[in-house]
Design a protein around this motif. Structure first.
Motif, PDB file in Angstrom:
ATOM      1  N   PHE A 176       0.837  -1.201   0.000  1.00 16.28           N
ATOM      2  CA  PHE A 176       0.000   0.000   0.000  1.00 16.28           C
ATOM      3  C   PHE A 176       0.877   1.259   0.000  1.00 16.28           C
ATOM      4  CE2 PHE A 176      -2.970  -3.098   1.952  1.00 16.28           C
ATOM      5  CZ  PHE A 176      -4.064  -2.910   1.137  1.00 16.28           C
ATOM      6  N   SER A 177       2.068   1.131   0.544  1.00 16.17           N
ATOM      7  CA  SER A 177       3.020   2.245   0.532  1.00 16.17           C
ATOM      8  C   SER A 177       4.019   2.032  -0.605  1.00 16.17           C
ATOM      9  CB  SER A 177       3.749   2.339   1.875  1.00 16.17           C
ATOM     10  OG  SER A 177       4.494   1.153   2.128  1.00 16.17           O
ATOM     11  N   GLU A 178       4.860   3.029  -0.838  1.00 10.43           N
ATOM     12  CA  GLU A 178       5.857   2.940  -1.912  1.00 10.43           C
ATOM     13  C   GLU A 178       7.090   2.205  -1.385  1.00 10.43           C
ATOM     14  OE1 GLU A 178       5.461   6.870  -4.545  1.00 10.43           O
ATOM     15  OE2 GLU A 178       5.279   7.258  -2.401  1.00 10.43           O
ATOM     16  N   LEU A 179       7.262   0.986  -1.862  1.00 13.14           N
ATOM     17  CA  LEU A 179       8.331   0.126  -1.363  1.00 13.14           C
ATOM     18  C   LEU A 179       9.663   0.393  -2.045  1.00 13.14           C
ATOM     19  CD1 LEU A 179       6.294  -3.209  -1.349  1.00 13.14           C
ATOM     20  CD2 LEU A 179       6.690  -1.663   0.588  1.00 13.14           C
ATOM     21  N   TYR A 180       9.614   0.871  -3.287  1.00 12.02           N
ATOM     22  CA  TYR A 180      10.830   1.027  -4.084  1.00 12.02           C
ATOM     23  C   TYR A 180      11.133   2.517  -4.264  1.00 12.02           C
ATOM     24  CZ  TYR A 180       9.262  -3.756  -4.693  1.00 12.02           C
ATOM     25  OH  TYR A 180       8.822  -5.033  -4.450  1.00 12.02           O
ATOM     26  N   GLU A 181      11.181   3.007  -5.449  1.00 12.25           N
ATOM     27  CA  GLU A 181      11.485   4.419  -5.646  1.00 12.25           C
ATOM     28  C   GLU A 181      10.234   5.269  -5.434  1.00 12.25           C
ATOM     29  OE1 GLU A 181      10.915   4.540 -10.519  1.00 12.25           O
ATOM     30  OE2 GLU A 181      12.914   4.519  -9.634  1.00 12.25           O
ATOM     31  N   LYS A 182      10.453   6.537  -5.144  1.00 13.98           N
ATOM     32  CA  LYS A 182       9.350   7.467  -4.919  1.00 13.98           C
ATOM     33  C   LYS A 182       8.700   7.815  -6.251  1.00 13.98           C
ATOM     34  CE  LYS A 182       6.819  10.354  -2.518  1.00 13.98           C
ATOM     35  NZ  LYS A 182       5.813   9.869  -1.543  1.00 13.98           N
ATOM     36  N   GLU A 183       7.365   7.605  -6.339  1.00 17.57           N
ATOM     37  CA  GLU A 183       6.653   7.887  -7.581  1.00 17.57           C
ATOM     38  C   GLU A 183       5.561   8.939  -7.411  1.00 17.57           C
ATOM     39  OE1 GLU A 183       5.189   4.224  -9.118  1.00 17.57           O
ATOM     40  OE2 GLU A 183       7.170   3.391  -9.542  1.00 17.57           O
ATOM     41  N   SER A 184       4.926   8.984  -6.252  1.00 18.59           N
ATOM     42  CA  SER A 184       3.843   9.942  -6.057  1.00 18.59           C
ATOM     43  C   SER A 184       4.406  11.337  -5.819  1.00 18.59           C
ATOM     44  CB  SER A 184       2.967   9.518  -4.872  1.00 18.59           C
ATOM     45  OG  SER A 184       3.710   9.571  -3.667  1.00 18.59           O
ATOM     46  N   GLU A 185       3.560  12.348  -6.052  1.00 22.33           N
ATOM     47  CA  GLU A 185       3.995  13.737  -5.916  1.00 22.33           C
ATOM     48  C   GLU A 185       4.057  14.186  -4.461  1.00 22.33           C
ATOM     49  OE1 GLU A 185       1.517  16.180  -8.306  1.00 22.33           O
ATOM     50  OE2 GLU A 185       2.148  15.279 -10.219  1.00 22.33           O
ATOM     51  N   ASP A 186       3.268  13.561  -3.599  1.00 22.85           N
ATOM     52  CA  ASP A 186       3.229  13.949  -2.185  1.00 22.85           C
ATOM     53  C   ASP A 186       4.482  13.427  -1.493  1.00 22.85           C
ATOM     54  OD1 ASP A 186       2.717  14.486   0.467  1.00 22.85           O
ATOM     55  OD2 ASP A 186       0.617  13.864   0.378  1.00 22.85           O
ATOM     56  N   GLN A 187       5.384  14.317  -1.161  1.00 21.33           N
ATOM     57  CA  GLN A 187       6.645  13.914  -0.540  1.00 21.33           C
ATOM     58  C   GLN A 187       6.486  13.536   0.931  1.00 21.33           C
ATOM     59  OE1 GLN A 187       9.520  13.605  -2.429  1.00 21.33           O
ATOM     60  NE2 GLN A 187       8.045  14.013  -4.070  1.00 21.33           N
ATOM     61  N   GLU A 188       5.354  13.932   1.529  1.00 19.90           N
ATOM     62  CA  GLU A 188       5.157  13.675   2.957  1.00 19.90           C
ATOM     63  C   GLU A 188       4.599  12.287   3.237  1.00 19.90           C
ATOM     64  OE1 GLU A 188       6.140  15.863   5.268  1.00 19.90           O
ATOM     65  OE2 GLU A 188       6.878  17.075   3.585  1.00 19.90           O
ATOM     66  N   VAL A 189       3.930  11.709   2.245  1.00 17.27           N
ATOM     67  CA  VAL A 189       3.230  10.438   2.451  1.00 17.27           C
ATOM     68  C   VAL A 189       3.715   9.417   1.438  1.00 17.27           C
ATOM     69  CG1 VAL A 189       0.972   9.297   2.465  1.00 17.27           C
ATOM     70  CG2 VAL A 189       1.206  11.604   3.387  1.00 17.27           C
ATOM     71  N   SER A 190       3.929   8.193   1.887  1.00 22.25           N
ATOM     72  CA  SER A 190       4.370   7.110   1.009  1.00 22.25           C
ATOM     73  C   SER A 190       3.164   6.370   0.445  1.00 22.25           C
ATOM     74  CB  SER A 190       5.252   6.138   1.786  1.00 22.25           C
ATOM     75  OG  SER A 190       5.619   5.031   0.974  1.00 22.25           O
ATOM     76  N   GLY A 191       2.962   6.469  -0.856  1.00 14.89           N
ATOM     77  CA  GLY A 191       1.854   5.758  -1.501  1.00 14.89           C
ATOM     78  C   GLY A 191       0.513   6.152  -0.925  1.00 14.89           C
ATOM     79  N   PHE A 192      -0.260   5.141  -0.510  1.00 13.48           N
ATOM     80  CA  PHE A 192      -1.550   5.410   0.124  1.00 13.48           C
ATOM     81  C   PHE A 192      -1.390   5.845   1.574  1.00 13.48           C
ATOM     82  CE2 PHE A 192      -2.935   2.389  -3.261  1.00 13.48           C
ATOM     83  CZ  PHE A 192      -3.849   3.223  -3.902  1.00 13.48           C
ATOM     84  N   GLY A 193      -0.170   5.779   2.092  1.00 10.58           N
ATOM     85  CA  GLY A 193       0.094   6.287   3.432  1.00 10.58           C
ATOM     86  C   GLY A 193      -0.052   5.272   4.551  1.00 10.58           C
ATOM     87  N   PHE A 194      -0.276   3.999   4.212  1.00  8.63           N
ATOM     88  CA  PHE A 194      -0.451   2.997   5.263  1.00  8.63           C
ATOM     89  C   PHE A 194      -0.071   1.605   4.751  1.00  8.63           C
ATOM     90  CE2 PHE A 194      -4.376   2.815   2.856  1.00  8.63           C
ATOM     91  CZ  PHE A 194      -4.691   1.470   2.821  1.00  8.63           C
TER      92      PHE A 194
END
Length: 353
Positions: free
Chosen positions: A65-83
């Motif tokens: 649910f979160s970004e496991l590899y490289e950062k792709e989403s624009e929101d730098q504060e939250v990883s992927g869906f955030g959980f």
């Protein structure tokens, strides 16, 4: 020459679990074909740890649910869906393999989130419309979500990740969460469900008098925190008038949710709050007002109710086919239609109404 793919998000989750479980090697279940390449499972992996306290249980943790590899989403504060999701399931002391149904349940949560874009937050709930373990003789037919008591939110190179634990709940517990709030109900019963561990064999917590009384008092004092309710069967039909016939304006809703809507009206309108029902093509907003009235524009219907009208309507709504006039609103009614409950293969297994 192949370049090794880094997984800083995955590593951060592993480090947090190592803090909790030390050198224990979890049972890990990965995905053969990634979801991005057409695979059926959206989560890259699920780990299951053997926990002994406060009672023996499996502690499942998702990866994906979160970004496991490289950062792709624009929101730098939250990883992927955030959980990431966790799930604690009671186990026998000699049980060596976690049950496959729990893994499938977590992947199904992934399919829901990835398919709909709807994310889970602490305090959410989800009606499974049947046993959370298909084919099991269990009263747990819904899920509630709260922060995992042993896994606080972490900061990863890709942003923050919270650990949301889902726990199985009964139908009347779900209703209590809707008419009060999820965390209040879980808190009232915390000594009976330590760490929110799911026990397929347990009965309803509302059968425990002190728990039921705490929930009743909380709902009475605070009202309902459910401001939005998604309703599969919701439609609006404006009235028609002519020389020889006249039909009322009608809000149609399914029998399955008529009962809970009746209770929510009391927990919202009488506390000065609105209740919004969201359907496939229609939005119906019940709101406090000085006098009952109905206004419709486009796909939205707004129904103002004073306390007396809200109480009267609440008493009239029931999970059976009927037409209920809107109190003090001339030419308007609510029609309750049958609800068909279907299994995963589309077969009708129950009819309500």
């Amino acid at each position: 020459m192949n370049e090794e793919i880094g997984a800083p998000g995955w590593d951060a989750i592993d480090q947090e679990l190592e803090r909790l479980y030390g050198s224990q090697e979890p049972k890990h279940y990965g995905t053969l074909i990634s979801y991005a390449l057409g695979g059926q499972d959206p989560l890259d992996g699920i780990s299951a740890y053997k926990a002994e306290s406060p009672i023996p249980h499996w502690h499942f943790v998702t990866y994906g649910f979160s970004e496991l590899y490289e950062k792709e989403s624009e929101d730098q504060e939250v990883s992927g869906f955030g959980f990431e999701l966790t799930f604690r399931l009671q186990r026998d002391a000699d049980e060596e393999e976690p049950p496959a149904w729990a893994l499938n349940l977590l992947q199904n949560m992934g399919r829901y989130v990835f398919g709909s874009g709807n994310v889970f937050r602490s305090g959410d709930y989800l009606d499974a419309n049947g046993p959370i373990c298909l084919g099991a003789d269990t009263q747990l037919t819904a899920l509630a979500f709260a922060e995992d008591p042993e896994l606080p939110a972490i900061q990863t190179p890709n942003g923050q990740v919270e650990f949301l634990e889902m726990t199985g709940i009964t139908g009347d517990e779900l209703e209590a969460m809707q008419t009060w709030n999820t965390l209040g109900v879980l808190g009232a019963a915390e000594e009976h469900i330590p760490y929110y561990i799911t026990d397929l064999t347990r009965g309803s917590l509302l059968r425990i008098p002190p728990v039921a009384e705490k929930i009743r008092q909380g709902a009475e004092a605070e009202g309902s925190s459910t401001g939005f309710l998604f309703v599969d069967q919701l439609a609006w039909e404006p009235g028609k008038s002519g020389w020889f016939s006249k039909s009322p304006s009608v809000v149609k809703m399914g029998a399955k949710q008529a009962g809970i809507i009746a209770k929510l009206l009391l927990g919202r309108i009488l506390k000065g709050r609105s209740l919004t029902l969201v359907g496939p093509d229609t939005r119906v907003v019940f709101e406090p007002g000085q006098k009952p009235e109905l206004k419709a524009e486009g796909g939205e219907v707004r129904i103002a109710l004073d306390d007396q009208a809200a109480s009267e309507l609440s008493r009239s709504l029931a999970p059976k086919e009927s037409v209920v006039p809107l109190p003090s609103v001339k030419g308007a009614a609510i029609q309750i239609v049958k609800t068909q409950i279907k299994d995963s293969e589309g077969n009708v297994v129950k009819v309500i109404g």
